[in-house]
Enzyme design. Structure first.
Site, mmCIF file in Angstrom:
data_model
loop_
_atom_site.group_PDB
_atom_site.id
_atom_site.type_symbol
_atom_site.label_atom_id
_atom_site.label_comp_id
_atom_site.label_asym_id
_atom_site.label_seq_id
_atom_site.Cartn_x
_atom_site.Cartn_y
_atom_site.Cartn_z
ATOM 1 N N LEU A 8 0.820 -1.215 0.000
ATOM 2 C CA LEU A 8 0.000 0.000 0.000
ATOM 3 C C LEU A 8 0.851 1.260 0.000
ATOM 4 O O LEU A 8 0.556 2.236 0.684
ATOM 5 C CB LEU A 8 -0.944 -0.005 1.209
ATOM 6 C CG LEU A 8 -1.899 -1.199 1.295
ATOM 7 C CD1 LEU A 8 -2.661 -1.180 2.608
ATOM 8 C CD2 LEU A 8 -2.860 -1.199 0.108
ATOM 9 N N GLY A 9 1.931 1.225 -0.784
ATOM 10 C CA GLY A 9 2.716 2.427 -0.994
ATOM 11 C C GLY A 9 1.906 3.430 -1.796
ATOM 12 O O GLY A 9 0.699 3.277 -1.969
ATOM 13 N N MET A 11 1.647 4.122 -4.977
ATOM 14 C CA MET A 11 0.930 3.602 -6.142
ATOM 15 C C MET A 11 -0.163 2.627 -5.717
ATOM 16 O O MET A 11 -1.305 2.698 -6.186
ATOM 17 C CB MET A 11 1.899 2.941 -7.108
ATOM 18 C CG MET A 11 1.282 2.540 -8.440
ATOM 19 S SD MET A 11 2.567 2.123 -9.647
ATOM 20 C CE MET A 11 1.567 1.598 -11.040
ATOM 21 N N ASP A 30 -0.455 -4.287 4.384
ATOM 22 C CA ASP A 30 0.913 -3.822 4.242
ATOM 23 C C ASP A 30 1.589 -4.011 5.593
ATOM 24 O O ASP A 30 0.938 -3.900 6.638
ATOM 25 C CB ASP A 30 0.932 -2.341 3.829
ATOM 26 C CG ASP A 30 2.289 -1.888 3.318
ATOM 27 O OD1 ASP A 30 2.400 -1.598 2.115
ATOM 28 O OD2 ASP A 30 3.242 -1.813 4.120
ATOM 29 N N SER A 121 1.656 0.861 -15.540
ATOM 30 C CA SER A 121 2.281 2.174 -15.676
ATOM 31 C C SER A 121 1.283 3.252 -15.281
ATOM 32 O O SER A 121 0.090 3.131 -15.534
ATOM 33 C CB SER A 121 2.742 2.399 -17.121
ATOM 34 O OG SER A 121 3.344 3.673 -17.273
ATOM 35 N N GLY A 123 2.244 5.352 -12.227
ATOM 36 C CA GLY A 123 2.904 5.955 -11.087
ATOM 37 C C GLY A 123 1.950 6.690 -10.158
ATOM 38 O O GLY A 123 0.815 6.287 -9.938
ATOM 39 N N LYS A 173 5.869 -4.435 -20.575
ATOM 40 C CA LYS A 173 6.169 -3.334 -19.651
ATOM 41 C C LYS A 173 7.677 -3.091 -19.582
ATOM 42 O O LYS A 173 8.125 -1.939 -19.454
ATOM 43 C CB LYS A 173 5.622 -3.667 -18.264
ATOM 44 C CG LYS A 173 5.943 -2.634 -17.169
ATOM 45 C CD LYS A 173 5.427 -1.244 -17.517
ATOM 46 C CE LYS A 173 5.329 -0.332 -16.295
ATOM 47 N NZ LYS A 173 6.516 -0.208 -15.481
ATOM 48 N N HIS A 176 8.493 -1.112 -22.580
ATOM 49 C CA HIS A 176 7.903 0.204 -22.328
ATOM 50 C C HIS A 176 8.857 1.065 -21.507
ATOM 51 O O HIS A 176 9.114 2.238 -21.816
ATOM 52 C CB HIS A 176 6.569 0.006 -21.599
ATOM 53 C CG HIS A 176 6.008 1.212 -20.913
ATOM 54 N ND1 HIS A 176 6.502 1.686 -19.711
ATOM 55 C CD2 HIS A 176 4.976 2.030 -21.229
ATOM 56 C CE1 HIS A 176 5.805 2.742 -19.326
ATOM 57 N NE2 HIS A 176 4.874 2.972 -20.233
ATOM 58 N N ASN A 177 9.424 0.493 -20.441
ATOM 59 C CA ASN A 177 10.333 1.248 -19.587
ATOM 60 C C ASN A 177 11.660 1.535 -20.277
ATOM 61 O O ASN A 177 12.276 2.577 -20.041
ATOM 62 C CB ASN A 177 10.560 0.507 -18.269
ATOM 63 C CG ASN A 177 9.414 0.718 -17.306
ATOM 64 O OD1 ASN A 177 8.278 0.923 -17.712
ATOM 65 N ND2 ASN A 177 9.689 0.648 -16.018
ATOM 66 N N GLU A 180 11.027 4.468 -22.317
ATOM 67 C CA GLU A 180 10.962 5.612 -21.394
ATOM 68 C C GLU A 180 12.363 6.141 -21.093
ATOM 69 O O GLU A 180 12.581 7.361 -21.051
ATOM 70 C CB GLU A 180 10.269 5.158 -20.113
ATOM 71 C CG GLU A 180 10.170 6.190 -19.013
ATOM 72 C CD GLU A 180 9.604 5.562 -17.749
ATOM 73 O OE1 GLU A 180 10.348 5.459 -16.758
ATOM 74 O OE2 GLU A 180 8.426 5.161 -17.766
#
Length: 301
Positions: A8-9, A11, A30, A121, A123, A173, A176-177, A180
């Protein structure tokens, strides 16, 4: 629909809130008690243990794991397994290596569980903008989870999709990064050239705003860059240190394995690594070589 969420950070917490606002039941856990409290204060259900989280969900259960890649994912799965039943689904929404996702899928489906890998993706902006999700795994559990993906995505039928078998989500992904990395490096180099042209007295925030409308280089990344420059045009107080989460490296390794030339992504990764070196040995070696063969001056501490 019901969903368990582990991690549960910033994001993970935003994902839980987006699902709650869409009318889904979210049960979160968490190891940070403050993170669980934030979840319950927002109106979702907080669990004090993994066993309690699973008991709060009706079968067939689905638990979305948002923890760092590698051992933490395997450890979380191992701790959840005793409380799971056949037909329940593990979802890895973190930045795992796609080969690990293929391995986990094979091991868990052999036991009667489902495993879905979701390259996610968005963030810290996902709560407002929605999340882009690249999904790998078997069709049946993914279709069953469709309401979750539709709620998290920018729109029900946009920004997400089942891209292929197990591992495909995290593979896409990963690339994708890697892209980026290259985009960020290109913007950084371009703005640096502009900043160095002191004789023209150019205004970086102004130029970024101009490029945001009508330009072929406009993008959401440019929008974020423009906002950052407006707040801190001289980048005061920042160190030239850039971390990497690992996916850029994996993209480069995969390009080599596939015999694909990817110089932009590769160089952007190398530049990130170099940013962490103070007075790096490589540059000092080049300086001393130039001095040796040409008598060129060297700078000393």
């Amino acid at each position: 629909m019901e969903l368990g969420l582990i991690g549960l950070g910033k994001m993970g917490g935003n994902m839980a809130e987006r699902l709650r606002l869409a009318g889904h039941k979210v049960v979160g856990f968490d190891f940070n008690a403050e993170a669980v409290k934030r979840l319950t204060d927002a109106g979702s259900i907080g669990a004090k243990s993994l066993e309690e989280l699973v008991k709060e969900l009706a079968a067939p259960r689905a638990v979305w794991i948002m923890v760092p890649s590698g051992d933490p994912v395997d450890e979380t799965i191992a701790k959840l397994e005793p409380f799971f039943e056949k037909g329940d689904t593990f979802i890895d929404g973190g930045n795992s290596n796609y080969k690990d996702s293929q391995r986990r899928h094979a091991a868990l489906t052999a036991k009667g569980f489902n495993f879905v890998d979701v390259g996610t993706s968005g963030g810290i902006w996902g709560l407002k903008e929605g999340y882009s999700m690249m999904i790998g795994g078997d069709k049946e559990p993914i279709e069953r989870l469709r309401p979750i993906f539709e709620a998290l995505a920018p729109a029900k039928d946009e920004g997400w999709g089942h891209v292929g078998p197990a591992g495909a989500g995290h593979f896409v992904k990963m690339v994708h990064n890697g892209i980026e990395y290259g985009l960020m490096q290109a913007y950084a180099e371009g703005f640096t050239i502009i900043e160095k042209k002191e004789s023209l007295d150019l205004d970086l925030p102004q130029i970024a705003k101009i490029w945001q409308k009508g330009s072929v280089v406009r993008s959401w990344l440019l929008d974020l860059t423009a906002a950052a420059l407006e707040k801190n045009p001289n980048l005061d107080g920042l160190e030239a240190y850039v971390a990497d989460s690992g996916e850029g490296r994996w993209t480069v390794f995969e390009a080599i394995d596939l015999n694909v030339s990817a110089p932009i992504i590769t160089e952007s990764l190398i530049r990130r690594i170099r940013s962490r070196e103070e007075n790096n040995f490589t540059d000092r070696m080049v300086a001393i070589q130039r001095n040796a063969f040409g008598g060129h001056a060297v700078k000393k501490d």
